[in-house]
Design a protein around this motif. Structure first.
Motif, PDB file in Angstrom:
ATOM      1  N   ARG A  79      59.136   0.423  29.587  1.00  0.00           N
ATOM      2  CA  ARG A  79      58.775   1.609  28.881  1.00  0.00           C
ATOM      3  C   ARG A  79      58.886   1.517  27.318  1.00  0.00           C
ATOM      4  O   ARG A  79      59.185   0.461  27.030  1.00  0.00           O
ATOM      5  N   GLU A  80      58.419   2.548  26.745  1.00  0.00           N
ATOM      6  CA  GLU A  80      58.124   2.568  25.286  1.00  0.00           C
ATOM      7  C   GLU A  80      59.280   2.396  24.380  1.00  0.00           C
ATOM      8  O   GLU A  80      59.150   1.575  23.505  1.00  0.00           O
ATOM      9  N   LYS A  81      60.833   2.470  24.595  1.00  0.00           N
ATOM     10  CA  LYS A  81      61.762   2.174  23.935  1.00  0.00           C
ATOM     11  C   LYS A  81      61.784   0.779  23.530  1.00  0.00           C
ATOM     12  O   LYS A  81      61.858   0.156  22.787  1.00  0.00           O
ATOM     13  N   TRP A  82      61.783  -0.095  24.921  1.00  0.00           N
ATOM     14  CA  TRP A  82      62.092  -1.360  25.003  1.00  0.00           C
ATOM     15  C   TRP A  82      60.810  -2.004  24.657  1.00  0.00           C
ATOM     16  O   TRP A  82      60.845  -3.187  23.840  1.00  0.00           O
ATOM     17  N   GLY A  83      59.709  -1.610  24.580  1.00  0.00           N
ATOM     18  CA  GLY A  83      58.287  -2.071  24.184  1.00  0.00           C
ATOM     19  C   GLY A  83      58.238  -2.216  22.567  1.00  0.00           C
ATOM     20  O   GLY A  83      57.796  -3.056  22.138  1.00  0.00           O
ATOM     21  N   ALA A  84      58.485  -0.987  22.021  1.00  0.00           N
ATOM     22  CA  ALA A  84      58.664  -1.051  20.468  1.00  0.00           C
ATOM     23  C   ALA A  84      59.704  -1.919  20.039  1.00  0.00           C
ATOM     24  O   ALA A  84      59.760  -2.636  18.992  1.00  0.00           O
ATOM     25  N   VAL A  85      60.892  -1.922  20.660  1.00  0.00           N
ATOM     26  CA  VAL A  85      61.859  -2.822  20.123  1.00  0.00           C
ATOM     27  C   VAL A  85      61.591  -4.431  20.432  1.00  0.00           C
ATOM     28  O   VAL A  85      61.821  -5.121  19.348  1.00  0.00           O
ATOM     29  N   SER A  86      61.100  -4.680  21.478  1.00  0.00           N
ATOM     30  CA  SER A  86      60.446  -6.030  21.725  1.00  0.00           C
ATOM     31  C   SER A  86      59.458  -6.297  20.934  1.00  0.00           C
ATOM     32  O   SER A  86      59.457  -7.508  20.409  1.00  0.00           O
ATOM     33  N   GLY A  87      58.655  -5.447  20.390  1.00  0.00           N
ATOM     34  CA  GLY A  87      57.652  -5.591  19.339  1.00  0.00           C
ATOM     35  C   GLY A  87      57.923  -6.068  18.073  1.00  0.00           C
ATOM     36  O   GLY A  87      57.674  -6.835  17.450  1.00  0.00           O
ATOM     37  N   ILE A  88      58.834  -5.252  17.487  1.00  0.00           N
ATOM     38  CA  ILE A  88      59.418  -5.614  16.364  1.00  0.00           C
ATOM     39  C   ILE A  88      60.437  -6.913  16.351  1.00  0.00           C
ATOM     40  O   ILE A  88      60.088  -7.810  15.389  1.00  0.00           O
ATOM     41  N   ILE A  89      61.051  -7.164  17.319  1.00  0.00           N
ATOM     42  CA  ILE A  89      62.027  -8.201  17.363  1.00  0.00           C
ATOM     43  C   ILE A  89      60.983  -9.702  17.397  1.00  0.00           C
ATOM     44  O   ILE A  89      61.176 -10.638  16.806  1.00  0.00           O
ATOM     45  N   ALA A  90      60.023  -9.456  18.379  1.00  0.00           N
ATOM     46  CA  ALA A  90      59.280 -10.735  18.654  1.00  0.00           C
ATOM     47  C   ALA A  90      58.286 -10.832  17.514  1.00  0.00           C
ATOM     48  O   ALA A  90      58.192 -12.233  17.343  1.00  0.00           O
ATOM     49  N   ALA A  91      57.789  -9.895  16.582  1.00  0.00           N
ATOM     50  CA  ALA A  91      57.258 -10.445  15.550  1.00  0.00           C
ATOM     51  C   ALA A  91      58.019 -11.109  14.486  1.00  0.00           C
ATOM     52  O   ALA A  91      57.522 -11.922  13.689  1.00  0.00           O
ATOM     53  N   PHE A  92      59.172 -10.371  14.233  1.00  0.00           N
ATOM     54  CA  PHE A  92      60.088 -11.128  13.325  1.00  0.00           C
ATOM     55  C   PHE A  92      60.237 -12.448  13.575  1.00  0.00           C
ATOM     56  O   PHE A  92      60.432 -13.317  12.828  1.00  0.00           O
ATOM     57  N   VAL A  93      60.659 -12.645  14.943  1.00  0.00           N
ATOM     58  CA  VAL A  93      61.004 -14.122  15.392  1.00  0.00           C
ATOM     59  C   VAL A  93      59.705 -14.924  15.240  1.00  0.00           C
ATOM     60  O   VAL A  93      60.037 -16.163  14.553  1.00  0.00           O
ATOM     61  N   ILE A  94      58.541 -14.485  15.677  1.00  0.00           N
ATOM     62  CA  ILE A  94      57.332 -15.487  15.527  1.00  0.00           C
ATOM     63  C   ILE A  94      57.145 -15.574  13.958  1.00  0.00           C
ATOM     64  O   ILE A  94      56.753 -16.734  13.534  1.00  0.00           O
ATOM     65  N   GLU A  95      57.123 -14.647  13.324  1.00  0.00           N
ATOM     66  CA  GLU A  95      56.829 -14.875  11.774  1.00  0.00           C
ATOM     67  C   GLU A  95      58.087 -15.716  10.975  1.00  0.00           C
ATOM     68  O   GLU A  95      57.654 -16.636  10.111  1.00  0.00           O
ATOM     69  N   SER A  96      59.266 -15.842  11.531  1.00  0.00           N
ATOM     70  CA  SER A  96      60.277 -16.581  10.766  1.00  0.00           C
ATOM     71  C   SER A  96      59.995 -17.686  11.445  1.00  0.00           C
ATOM     72  O   SER A  96      60.521 -18.887  10.476  1.00  0.00           O
ATOM     73  N   LEU A  97      59.768 -18.339  12.388  1.00  0.00           N
ATOM     74  CA  LEU A  97      59.475 -19.480  13.091  1.00  0.00           C
ATOM     75  C   LEU A  97      58.137 -20.515  12.003  1.00  0.00           C
ATOM     76  O   LEU A  97      57.758 -21.284  12.590  1.00  0.00           O
TER      77      LEU A  97
END
Length: 192
Positions: A79-97
């Motif tokens: 659902r939306e809470k985990w989707g938003a949290v995973s979106g922000i974490i995934a974006a920062f992880v991939i950008e940091s790599l």
């Protein structure tokens, strides 16, 4: 003598019950902890795949974006809470790599996760066709983000070159490997 109400908020047991499972304002229920651990493991796994194996393999001449279908899959399953949290974490992880110099992916992935979670609750139920639709639509939106990044970092690039070299190959490479993160996100159904 007046009898005290057993549900009174002033009673120590009631206060303990209300604070049970909370640490610094964060809910520490077993389900939330397991979902958080699973989310971090999946983001780490697909970030490693995207930045190591897929940069060498390069289907269609581009590295597929595995984080986008993972965020969509998590949003549809958890659902939306985990989707938003995973979106922000995934974006920062991939950008940091090792991403582009201009970082706008967190501004894209978080709303995608949130909106896909909301849509899957209220409008379109989870299923293969709906997951495919969300992946294609978010892939098109990701293509627009890629165009913005290309023209903001290399202004001398022509539109046909941007489409033929980066946008279209990345779109189809992402669609080709999208079933992997979607299948992995179904693990969230096991946590109840």
């Amino acid at each position: 003598m007046q009898k005290q109400d057993s549900n009174s908020p002033l009673q120590p047991e009631s206060l303990r019950q209300r604070l049970n499972g909370w640490f610094l304002g964060i809910s520490l229920e077993g389900e939330s902890v397991l979902r958080g651990v699973l989310m971090i493991l999946l983001i780490s796994l697909f970030a490693l795949l995207q930045t190591t194996l897929m940069t060498r393999f390069r289907p269609f001449g581009a590295t597929p974006d595995l984080m986008l279908p993972l965020v969509v899959g998590i949003a549809m399953t958890a659902r939306e809470k985990w989707g938003a949290v995973s979106g922000i974490i995934a974006a920062f992880v991939i950008e940091s790599l090792g991403g582009a110099t201009l970082t706008i992916l967190p501004l894209f992935y978080m709303p995608v996760g949130y909106i896909c979670g909301i849509l899957s609750i209220h409008y379109f139920r989870d299923g293969f066709a709906v997951r495919s639709l969300y992946t294609v639509v978010t892939g098109i939106l990701r293509a627009v983000v890629t165009l913005i990044l290309i023209f903001s970092t290399t202004p001398n690039t022509s539109l046909p070159d941007a489409f033929s070299v980066a946008v279209i190959p990345e779109f189809f490479a992402t669609l080709l490997f999208a079933p992997l993160p979607h299948c992995a996100s179904l693990l969230f159904r096991l946590i109840k």
